[in-house]
Design a protein around this motif. Structure first.
Motif, PDB file in Angstrom:
ATOM      1  N   VAL A   7       0.861  -1.191   0.000  1.00  0.00           N
ATOM      2  CA  VAL A   7       0.000   0.000   0.000  1.00  0.00           C
ATOM      3  C   VAL A   7       0.892   1.234   0.000  1.00  0.00           C
ATOM      4  CG1 VAL A   7      -1.781   1.278   1.256  1.00  0.00           C
ATOM      5  CG2 VAL A   7      -1.751  -1.200   1.356  1.00  0.00           C
ATOM      6  N   GLU A   8       0.534   2.216  -0.804  1.00  0.00           N
ATOM      7  CA  GLU A   8       1.219   3.502  -0.800  1.00  0.00           C
ATOM      8  C   GLU A   8       0.297   4.535  -0.167  1.00  0.00           C
ATOM      9  OE1 GLU A   8       3.179   4.955  -4.306  1.00  0.00           O
ATOM     10  OE2 GLU A   8       3.568   2.906  -4.989  1.00  0.00           O
ATOM     11  N   THR A  12       0.382  11.412  -3.900  1.00  0.00           N
ATOM     12  CA  THR A  12       0.369  11.011  -5.306  1.00  0.00           C
ATOM     13  C   THR A  12      -0.527   9.804  -5.518  1.00  0.00           C
ATOM     14  OG1 THR A  12       2.609  11.846  -5.606  1.00  0.00           O
ATOM     15  CG2 THR A  12       1.807  10.290  -7.254  1.00  0.00           C
ATOM     16  N   ALA A  13      -0.398   8.798  -4.655  1.00  0.00           N
ATOM     17  CA  ALA A  13      -1.239   7.611  -4.772  1.00  0.00           C
ATOM     18  C   ALA A  13      -2.711   7.969  -4.595  1.00  0.00           C
ATOM     19  CB  ALA A  13      -0.818   6.557  -3.750  1.00  0.00           C
ATOM     20  N   SER A  15      -4.182  10.700  -5.367  1.00  0.00           N
ATOM     21  CA  SER A  15      -4.728  11.436  -6.510  1.00  0.00           C
ATOM     22  C   SER A  15      -4.787  10.604  -7.793  1.00  0.00           C
ATOM     23  CB  SER A  15      -3.905  12.701  -6.765  1.00  0.00           C
ATOM     24  OG  SER A  15      -2.601  12.366  -7.184  1.00  0.00           O
ATOM     25  N   THR A  16      -4.044   9.506  -7.845  1.00  0.00           N
ATOM     26  CA  THR A  16      -4.016   8.706  -9.071  1.00  0.00           C
ATOM     27  C   THR A  16      -4.743   7.375  -8.960  1.00  0.00           C
ATOM     28  OG1 THR A  16      -1.883   7.735  -8.477  1.00  0.00           O
ATOM     29  CG2 THR A  16      -1.835   9.725  -9.833  1.00  0.00           C
ATOM     30  N   CYS A  17      -5.054   6.928  -7.743  1.00  0.00           N
ATOM     31  CA  CYS A  17      -5.717   5.631  -7.560  1.00  0.00           C
ATOM     32  C   CYS A  17      -7.233   5.788  -7.617  1.00  0.00           C
ATOM     33  CB  CYS A  17      -5.349   5.031  -6.216  1.00  0.00           C
ATOM     34  SG  CYS A  17      -3.641   4.527  -6.115  1.00  0.00           S
ATOM     35  N   THR A  18      -7.890   4.730  -8.055  1.00  0.00           N
ATOM     36  CA  THR A  18      -9.347   4.749  -8.053  1.00  0.00           C
ATOM     37  C   THR A  18      -9.883   4.452  -6.658  1.00  0.00           C
ATOM     38  OG1 THR A  18      -9.379   2.428  -8.705  1.00  0.00           O
ATOM     39  CG2 THR A  18      -9.536   4.062 -10.462  1.00  0.00           C
ATOM     40  N   GLU A  19      -9.091   3.764  -5.844  1.00  0.00           N
ATOM     41  CA  GLU A  19      -9.493   3.455  -4.474  1.00  0.00           C
ATOM     42  C   GLU A  19      -8.615   4.259  -3.514  1.00  0.00           C
ATOM     43  OE1 GLU A  19     -10.333  -0.446  -1.672  1.00  0.00           O
ATOM     44  OE2 GLU A  19      -8.792  -0.583  -3.195  1.00  0.00           O
ATOM     45  N   ASN A  20      -9.226   4.943  -2.590  1.00  0.00           N
ATOM     46  CA  ASN A  20      -8.495   5.719  -1.597  1.00  0.00           C
ATOM     47  C   ASN A  20      -7.511   4.807  -0.867  1.00  0.00           C
ATOM     48  OD1 ASN A  20      -7.880   6.860   1.040  1.00  0.00           O
ATOM     49  ND2 ASN A  20      -9.458   8.372   0.599  1.00  0.00           N
ATOM     50  N   PRO A  21      -6.221   5.194  -0.776  1.00  0.00           N
ATOM     51  CA  PRO A  21      -5.233   4.348  -0.106  1.00  0.00           C
ATOM     52  C   PRO A  21      -5.581   4.035   1.351  1.00  0.00           C
ATOM     53  CG  PRO A  21      -4.130   6.064  -1.351  1.00  0.00           C
ATOM     54  CD  PRO A  21      -5.604   6.364  -1.388  1.00  0.00           C
ATOM     55  N   ARG A  24      -8.128   1.336   1.208  1.00  0.00           N
ATOM     56  CA  ARG A  24      -7.459   0.095   0.778  1.00  0.00           C
ATOM     57  C   ARG A  24      -6.716  -0.530   1.958  1.00  0.00           C
ATOM     58  NH1 ARG A  24      -2.538  -1.432  -2.164  1.00  0.00           N
ATOM     59  NH2 ARG A  24      -3.039  -3.417  -3.127  1.00  0.00           N
TER      60      ARG A  24
END
Length: 80
Positions: A7-8, A12-13, A15-21, A24
């Motif tokens: 998990v990041e 950046t993660a 703003s670019t991931c479809t699932e909130n880190p 997740r």
């Protein structure tokens, strides 16, 4: 040997991931079984290190390795 997760927890993660880190991470912690390992790479400004460590320990995970420079961190934890 169990499953491995990564998990990041970075801006950046987020703003670019479809699932909130953060979501997740929560889902992974809830689904982990004995022997599973999670590696978390994060930024203090996005998700504070002390908060992460507290949550991992509260979830019953054992810290295998930790690296923290005040700004970024990498934590590896295992479900016993």
């Amino acid at each position: 040997m169990g499953k491995g997760y990564r998990v990041e927890l970075t801006a950046t993660a987020a703003s670019t991931c479809t699932e909130n880190p953060r979501v997740r991470l929560s889902n992974i912690l809830l689904s982990m079984k004995s022997g599973d390992v999670v590696e978390i790479v994060g930024e203090e400004t996005y998700y504070p290190y002390n908060k992460l460590v507290s949550i991992l320990k509260g979830s019953g995970l054992v810290m295998r390795s930790e690296s923290y420079d005040g700004l970024t961190y990498t934590v590896v934890a295992e479900k016993p």
